[in-house]
Motif scaffolding. Structure first.
Motif, mmCIF file in Angstrom:
data_model
loop_
_atom_site.group_PDB
_atom_site.id
_atom_site.type_symbol
_atom_site.label_atom_id
_atom_site.label_comp_id
_atom_site.label_asym_id
_atom_site.label_seq_id
_atom_site.Cartn_x
_atom_site.Cartn_y
_atom_site.Cartn_z
ATOM 1 N N LEU A 79 47.823 47.972 43.830
ATOM 2 C CA LEU A 79 47.523 46.595 44.227
ATOM 3 C C LEU A 79 46.988 46.552 45.656
ATOM 4 C CD1 LEU A 79 47.439 43.563 43.817
ATOM 5 C CD2 LEU A 79 49.893 43.488 44.348
ATOM 6 N N ARG A 80 47.626 47.280 46.560
ATOM 7 C CA ARG A 80 47.140 47.322 47.952
ATOM 8 C C ARG A 80 45.711 47.860 48.005
ATOM 9 N NH1 ARG A 80 52.382 49.136 48.686
ATOM 10 N NH2 ARG A 80 51.684 51.300 48.883
ATOM 11 N N GLU A 81 45.451 48.916 47.237
ATOM 12 C CA GLU A 81 44.109 49.498 47.215
ATOM 13 C C GLU A 81 43.094 48.521 46.627
ATOM 14 O OE1 GLU A 81 44.756 53.121 45.028
ATOM 15 O OE2 GLU A 81 45.736 54.096 46.735
ATOM 16 N N ALA A 82 43.488 47.790 45.593
ATOM 17 C CA ALA A 82 42.587 46.799 44.991
ATOM 18 C C ALA A 82 42.301 45.668 45.972
ATOM 19 C CB ALA A 82 43.197 46.255 43.695
ATOM 20 N N VAL A 84 42.090 45.854 49.131
ATOM 21 C CA VAL A 84 41.144 46.334 50.127
ATOM 22 C C VAL A 84 39.708 46.202 49.611
ATOM 23 C CG1 VAL A 84 40.335 48.424 51.321
ATOM 24 C CG2 VAL A 84 42.764 47.875 51.272
ATOM 25 N N THR A 85 39.525 46.416 48.312
ATOM 26 C CA THR A 85 38.176 46.321 47.743
ATOM 27 C C THR A 85 37.681 44.883 47.706
ATOM 28 O OG1 THR A 85 38.835 46.003 45.416
ATOM 29 C CG2 THR A 85 38.659 48.288 46.222
ATOM 30 N N GLY A 86 38.603 43.924 47.587
ATOM 31 C CA GLY A 86 38.219 42.529 47.489
ATOM 32 C C GLY A 86 37.740 42.124 46.106
ATOM 33 N N ASP A 87 37.765 43.046 45.163
ATOM 34 C CA ASP A 87 37.315 42.769 43.790
ATOM 35 C C ASP A 87 38.391 41.956 43.074
ATOM 36 O OD1 ASP A 87 36.735 42.809 41.060
ATOM 37 O OD2 ASP A 87 36.029 44.882 41.093
ATOM 38 N N PRO A 88 38.101 40.683 42.737
ATOM 39 C CA PRO A 88 39.130 39.831 42.135
ATOM 40 C C PRO A 88 39.618 40.330 40.773
ATOM 41 C CG PRO A 88 37.016 38.677 42.232
ATOM 42 C CD PRO A 88 36.842 39.978 42.943
ATOM 43 N N VAL A 89 38.755 40.977 40.005
ATOM 44 C CA VAL A 89 39.173 41.505 38.703
ATOM 45 C C VAL A 89 40.155 42.658 38.895
ATOM 46 C CG1 VAL A 89 38.381 42.635 36.590
ATOM 47 C CG2 VAL A 89 37.050 40.761 37.566
ATOM 48 N N MET A 90 39.827 43.577 39.811
ATOM 49 C CA MET A 90 40.740 44.698 40.088
ATOM 50 C C MET A 90 42.069 44.203 40.651
ATOM 51 S SD MET A 90 38.428 47.789 41.703
ATOM 52 C CE MET A 90 39.870 48.747 42.105
ATOM 53 N N ILE A 91 41.995 43.225 41.520
ATOM 54 C CA ILE A 91 43.207 42.674 42.130
ATOM 55 C C ILE A 91 44.088 42.037 41.057
ATOM 56 C CG2 ILE A 91 44.120 40.911 43.693
ATOM 57 C CD1 ILE A 91 41.590 41.449 45.451
ATOM 58 N N ALA A 92 43.487 41.240 40.200
ATOM 59 C CA ALA A 92 44.258 40.580 39.135
ATOM 60 C C ALA A 92 44.892 41.603 38.201
ATOM 61 C CB ALA A 92 43.357 39.629 38.350
#
Length: 122
Positions: A79-82, A84-92
């Protein structure tokens, strides 16, 4: 004088991954495999007394808790790594996985393990 080491009978029956975890982690078969790995070191054998079954039951709980803790820590890192990317799909997706791992850590089928080890039935 020779001392003989008493050997333990070979474990013949290993607990399965509790159904609640199998269902919750159905999208993550590699995690189910990891849980089965830790449980494959534990189990019962014919004639096992209740004290040894209790030890194995407790070890199964500790083993599952430990492995699930590592899954939760990994999900938090993902989650922390996602983030950092700012990608909302990866974060979700990462947030959902972290919530799932937290839920699994708190509800992982103790009753089913107790039934397997027939804990408290003596």
């Amino acid at each position: 004088m020779r001392f003989f080491r008493r050997t333990q009978p070979q474990i013949t029956d290993h607990p399965p991954v509790p159904r609640v975890l199998q269902e919750a982690l159905q999208d993550y078969p590699e995690l189910i495999t990891g849980l089965q790995e830790v449980l494959s070191k534990l189990g019962t054998y014919p004639g096992m007394n209740r004290f040894r079954r209790t030890d194995q039951f407790e070890a199964a709980i500790w083993s599952l808790e430990g492995r699930l803790d590592s899954y939760l820590a990994r999900a938090a890192r993902e989650l922390r790594e996602a983030e950092v990317t700012g990608d909302p799909v990866m974060i979700a997706r990462a947030r959902e996985k972290k919530l799932l791992m937290g839920g699994c850590r708190h509800e992982f089928g103790v009753d089913e393990l107790a039934e397997f080890f027939r804990w408290g039935q003596d």
